[in-house]
Scaffold this motif. Structure first.
Motif, PDB file in Angstrom:
ATOM      1  N   PRO A  33      47.777  32.388  36.118  1.00  0.00           N
ATOM      2  CA  PRO A  33      46.629  31.664  35.565  1.00  0.00           C
ATOM      3  C   PRO A  33      45.523  31.419  36.603  1.00  0.00           C
ATOM      4  O   PRO A  33      44.339  31.552  36.298  1.00  0.00           O
ATOM      5  CB  PRO A  33      47.244  30.359  35.072  1.00  0.00           C
ATOM      6  N   ILE A  34      45.904  31.110  37.847  1.00  0.00           N
ATOM      7  CA  ILE A  34      44.894  30.888  38.892  1.00  0.00           C
ATOM      8  C   ILE A  34      44.126  32.173  39.178  1.00  0.00           C
ATOM      9  O   ILE A  34      42.898  32.148  39.348  1.00  0.00           O
ATOM     10  CB  ILE A  34      45.558  30.339  40.176  1.00  0.00           C
ATOM     11  N   MET A  35      44.818  33.309  39.212  1.00  0.00           N
ATOM     12  CA  MET A  35      44.132  34.586  39.442  1.00  0.00           C
ATOM     13  C   MET A  35      43.177  34.902  38.288  1.00  0.00           C
ATOM     14  O   MET A  35      42.081  35.426  38.506  1.00  0.00           O
ATOM     15  CB  MET A  35      45.149  35.721  39.613  1.00  0.00           C
ATOM     16  N   GLN A  36      43.585  34.579  37.064  1.00  0.00           N
ATOM     17  CA  GLN A  36      42.716  34.803  35.913  1.00  0.00           C
ATOM     18  C   GLN A  36      41.453  33.951  36.043  1.00  0.00           C
ATOM     19  O   GLN A  36      40.340  34.423  35.791  1.00  0.00           O
ATOM     20  CB  GLN A  36      43.449  34.463  34.614  1.00  0.00           C
ATOM     21  N   GLN A  37      41.630  32.693  36.453  1.00  0.00           N
ATOM     22  CA  GLN A  37      40.488  31.800  36.630  1.00  0.00           C
ATOM     23  C   GLN A  37      39.547  32.326  37.715  1.00  0.00           C
ATOM     24  O   GLN A  37      38.330  32.360  37.527  1.00  0.00           O
ATOM     25  CB  GLN A  37      40.995  30.410  37.013  1.00  0.00           C
ATOM     26  N   CYS A  38      40.101  32.745  38.825  1.00  0.00           N
ATOM     27  CA  CYS A  38      39.286  33.277  39.920  1.00  0.00           C
ATOM     28  C   CYS A  38      38.560  34.544  39.488  1.00  0.00           C
ATOM     29  O   CYS A  38      37.393  34.759  39.844  1.00  0.00           O
ATOM     30  CB  CYS A  38      40.158  33.537  41.142  1.00  0.00           C
ATOM     31  N   ALA A  53      37.461  42.298  40.015  1.00  0.00           N
ATOM     32  CA  ALA A  53      38.892  42.581  40.167  1.00  0.00           C
ATOM     33  C   ALA A  53      39.241  42.779  41.641  1.00  0.00           C
ATOM     34  O   ALA A  53      40.229  42.218  42.137  1.00  0.00           O
ATOM     35  CB  ALA A  53      39.288  43.803  39.342  1.00  0.00           C
ATOM     36  N   ARG A  54      38.427  43.546  42.357  1.00  0.00           N
ATOM     37  CA  ARG A  54      38.676  43.752  43.790  1.00  0.00           C
ATOM     38  C   ARG A  54      38.588  42.439  44.564  1.00  0.00           C
ATOM     39  O   ARG A  54      39.332  42.219  45.507  1.00  0.00           O
ATOM     40  CB  ARG A  54      37.700  44.775  44.369  1.00  0.00           C
ATOM     41  N   ALA A  55      37.664  41.568  44.167  1.00  0.00           N
ATOM     42  CA  ALA A  55      37.485  40.290  44.852  1.00  0.00           C
ATOM     43  C   ALA A  55      38.734  39.419  44.780  1.00  0.00           C
ATOM     44  O   ALA A  55      38.968  38.596  45.663  1.00  0.00           O
ATOM     45  CB  ALA A  55      36.291  39.534  44.270  1.00  0.00           C
ATOM     46  N   VAL A  56      39.531  39.590  43.729  1.00  0.00           N
ATOM     47  CA  VAL A  56      40.767  38.803  43.605  1.00  0.00           C
ATOM     48  C   VAL A  56      42.009  39.634  43.929  1.00  0.00           C
ATOM     49  O   VAL A  56      43.131  39.219  43.650  1.00  0.00           O
ATOM     50  CB  VAL A  56      40.889  38.138  42.209  1.00  0.00           C
ATOM     51  N   GLY A  57      41.803  40.807  44.504  1.00  0.00           N
ATOM     52  CA  GLY A  57      42.919  41.634  44.934  1.00  0.00           C
ATOM     53  C   GLY A  57      43.613  42.398  43.829  1.00  0.00           C
ATOM     54  O   GLY A  57      44.768  42.787  43.969  1.00  0.00           O
ATOM     55  N   MET A  58      42.921  42.635  42.732  1.00  0.00           N
ATOM     56  CA  MET A  58      43.495  43.363  41.603  1.00  0.00           C
ATOM     57  C   MET A  58      42.651  44.608  41.336  1.00  0.00           C
ATOM     58  O   MET A  58      41.594  44.795  41.923  1.00  0.00           O
ATOM     59  CB  MET A  58      43.536  42.465  40.358  1.00  0.00           C
ATOM     60  N   GLY A  59      43.095  45.429  40.409  1.00  0.00           N
ATOM     61  CA  GLY A  59      42.374  46.646  40.056  1.00  0.00           C
ATOM     62  C   GLY A  59      41.636  46.507  38.731  1.00  0.00           C
ATOM     63  O   GLY A  59      42.003  45.691  37.881  1.00  0.00           O
ATOM     64  N   ARG A  61      41.493  48.659  36.218  1.00  0.00           N
ATOM     65  CA  ARG A  61      42.345  49.034  35.083  1.00  0.00           C
ATOM     66  C   ARG A  61      43.327  47.929  34.728  1.00  0.00           C
ATOM     67  O   ARG A  61      43.594  47.668  33.554  1.00  0.00           O
ATOM     68  CB  ARG A  61      43.106  50.326  35.377  1.00  0.00           C
ATOM     69  N   SER A  62      43.840  47.271  35.747  1.00  0.00           N
ATOM     70  CA  SER A  62      44.767  46.171  35.530  1.00  0.00           C
ATOM     71  C   SER A  62      44.078  45.025  34.776  1.00  0.00           C
ATOM     72  O   SER A  62      44.676  44.407  33.886  1.00  0.00           O
ATOM     73  CB  SER A  62      45.288  45.672  36.881  1.00  0.00           C
ATOM     74  N   ALA A  63      42.826  44.778  35.115  1.00  0.00           N
ATOM     75  CA  ALA A  63      42.066  43.721  34.423  1.00  0.00           C
ATOM     76  C   ALA A  63      41.888  44.071  32.942  1.00  0.00           C
ATOM     77  O   ALA A  63      42.063  43.214  32.073  1.00  0.00           O
ATOM     78  CB  ALA A  63      40.703  43.527  35.094  1.00  0.00           C
ATOM     79  N   TYR A  64      41.551  45.323  32.662  1.00  0.00           N
ATOM     80  CA  TYR A  64      41.389  45.733  31.265  1.00  0.00           C
ATOM     81  C   TYR A  64      42.715  45.677  30.507  1.00  0.00           C
ATOM     82  O   TYR A  64      42.746  45.317  29.329  1.00  0.00           O
ATOM     83  CB  TYR A  64      40.765  47.124  31.168  1.00  0.00           C
ATOM     84  N   ARG A  65      43.819  46.018  31.175  1.00  0.00           N
ATOM     85  CA  ARG A  65      45.129  45.912  30.509  1.00  0.00           C
ATOM     86  C   ARG A  65      45.451  44.454  30.191  1.00  0.00           C
ATOM     87  O   ARG A  65      45.983  44.148  29.122  1.00  0.00           O
ATOM     88  CB  ARG A  65      46.234  46.526  31.377  1.00  0.00           C
ATOM     89  N   CYS A 108      41.601  33.935  45.579  1.00  0.00           N
ATOM     90  CA  CYS A 108      41.135  34.702  46.734  1.00  0.00           C
ATOM     91  C   CYS A 108      39.833  35.432  46.418  1.00  0.00           C
ATOM     92  O   CYS A 108      39.704  36.613  46.684  1.00  0.00           O
ATOM     93  CB  CYS A 108      42.215  35.657  47.190  1.00  0.00           C
ATOM     94  N   VAL A 109      38.867  34.733  45.875  1.00  0.00           N
ATOM     95  CA  VAL A 109      37.570  35.342  45.618  1.00  0.00           C
ATOM     96  C   VAL A 109      36.864  35.465  46.949  1.00  0.00           C
ATOM     97  O   VAL A 109      36.678  34.495  47.671  1.00  0.00           O
ATOM     98  CB  VAL A 109      36.715  34.484  44.650  1.00  0.00           C
ATOM     99  N   ALA A 110      36.487  36.668  47.292  1.00  0.00           N
ATOM    100  CA  ALA A 110      35.771  36.914  48.545  1.00  0.00           C
ATOM    101  C   ALA A 110      34.282  37.030  48.239  1.00  0.00           C
ATOM    102  O   ALA A 110      33.872  37.871  47.460  1.00  0.00           O
ATOM    103  CB  ALA A 110      36.276  38.202  49.181  1.00  0.00           C
ATOM    104  N   VAL A 111      33.509  36.163  48.818  1.00  0.00           N
ATOM    105  CA  VAL A 111      32.058  36.209  48.623  1.00  0.00           C
ATOM    106  C   VAL A 111      31.469  36.898  49.844  1.00  0.00           C
ATOM    107  O   VAL A 111      31.588  36.405  50.951  1.00  0.00           O
ATOM    108  CB  VAL A 111      31.469  34.793  48.449  1.00  0.00           C
ATOM    109  N   ARG A 112      30.886  38.055  49.636  1.00  0.00           N
ATOM    110  CA  ARG A 112      30.312  38.821  50.734  1.00  0.00           C
ATOM    111  C   ARG A 112      28.827  38.940  50.559  1.00  0.00           C
ATOM    112  O   ARG A 112      28.331  39.130  49.454  1.00  0.00           O
ATOM    113  CB  ARG A 112      30.908  40.224  50.764  1.00  0.00           C
ATOM    114  N   SER A 113      28.111  38.877  51.641  1.00  0.00           N
ATOM    115  CA  SER A 113      26.661  39.117  51.553  1.00  0.00           C
ATOM    116  C   SER A 113      26.440  40.615  51.657  1.00  0.00           C
ATOM    117  O   SER A 113      27.191  41.332  52.314  1.00  0.00           O
ATOM    118  CB  SER A 113      25.934  38.376  52.657  1.00  0.00           C
ATOM    119  N   THR A 114      25.393  41.097  50.997  1.00  0.00           N
ATOM    120  CA  THR A 114      25.116  42.529  51.014  1.00  0.00           C
ATOM    121  C   THR A 114      23.955  42.850  51.893  1.00  0.00           C
ATOM    122  O   THR A 114      23.198  42.036  52.288  1.00  0.00           O
ATOM    123  CB  THR A 114      24.843  43.048  49.596  1.00  0.00           C
TER     124      THR A 114
END
Length: 114
Positions: A33-38, A53-59, A61-65, A108-114
């Motif tokens: 649930p925490i990963m879903q929230q992030c 998805a990458r920001a929370v360490g997931m893929g 395709r995994s998010a769409y599934r 684990c949301v990573a906020v990066r500047s571009t």
């Protein structure tokens, strides 16, 4: 047998509030649930499923599934709202700045500047 009550609503009090998708199996590296929230917060900030998805360490395709699983209707609605608000990367920075508490454990949301 009594029906199981629905899990607590995540991001309650916001337009992104949702009930998490029930977990099929308990996995430390899965869509808790925490990963879903992030993920929903990252999706709002980034406006891109792949980036969120990458920001929370997931893929991606995994998010769409996850979105397609039974019981994911509330999550899918929050996803759609986050996408419609997405791309305003400063919103997550405002959320972080307003927050007086530490980020949720496992977030684990990573906020990066571009």
């Amino acid at each position: 047998m009594e029906p199981t009550p629905p899990p607590a609503q995540l991001l309650a009090g916001t337009c992104l509030a949702f009930h998490p998708v029930p977990q099929q199996r308990r996995r430390a590296d899965g869509w808790t649930p925490i990963m879903q929230q992030c993920f929903i917060r990252a999706l709002e900030a980034m406006g891109s499923v792949g980036q969120a998805a990458r920001a929370v360490g997931m893929g991606r395709r995994s998010a769409y599934r996850l979105r397609d699983r039974p019981g994911a209707e509330s999550f899918a609605q929050a996803w759609d709202r986050a996408i419609s608000m997405g791309g305003c990367g400063s919103s997550i920075m405002r959320w972080i700045a307003r927050s007086t508490a530490s980020p949720p454990s496992g977030c684990c949301v990573a906020v990066r500047s571009t």
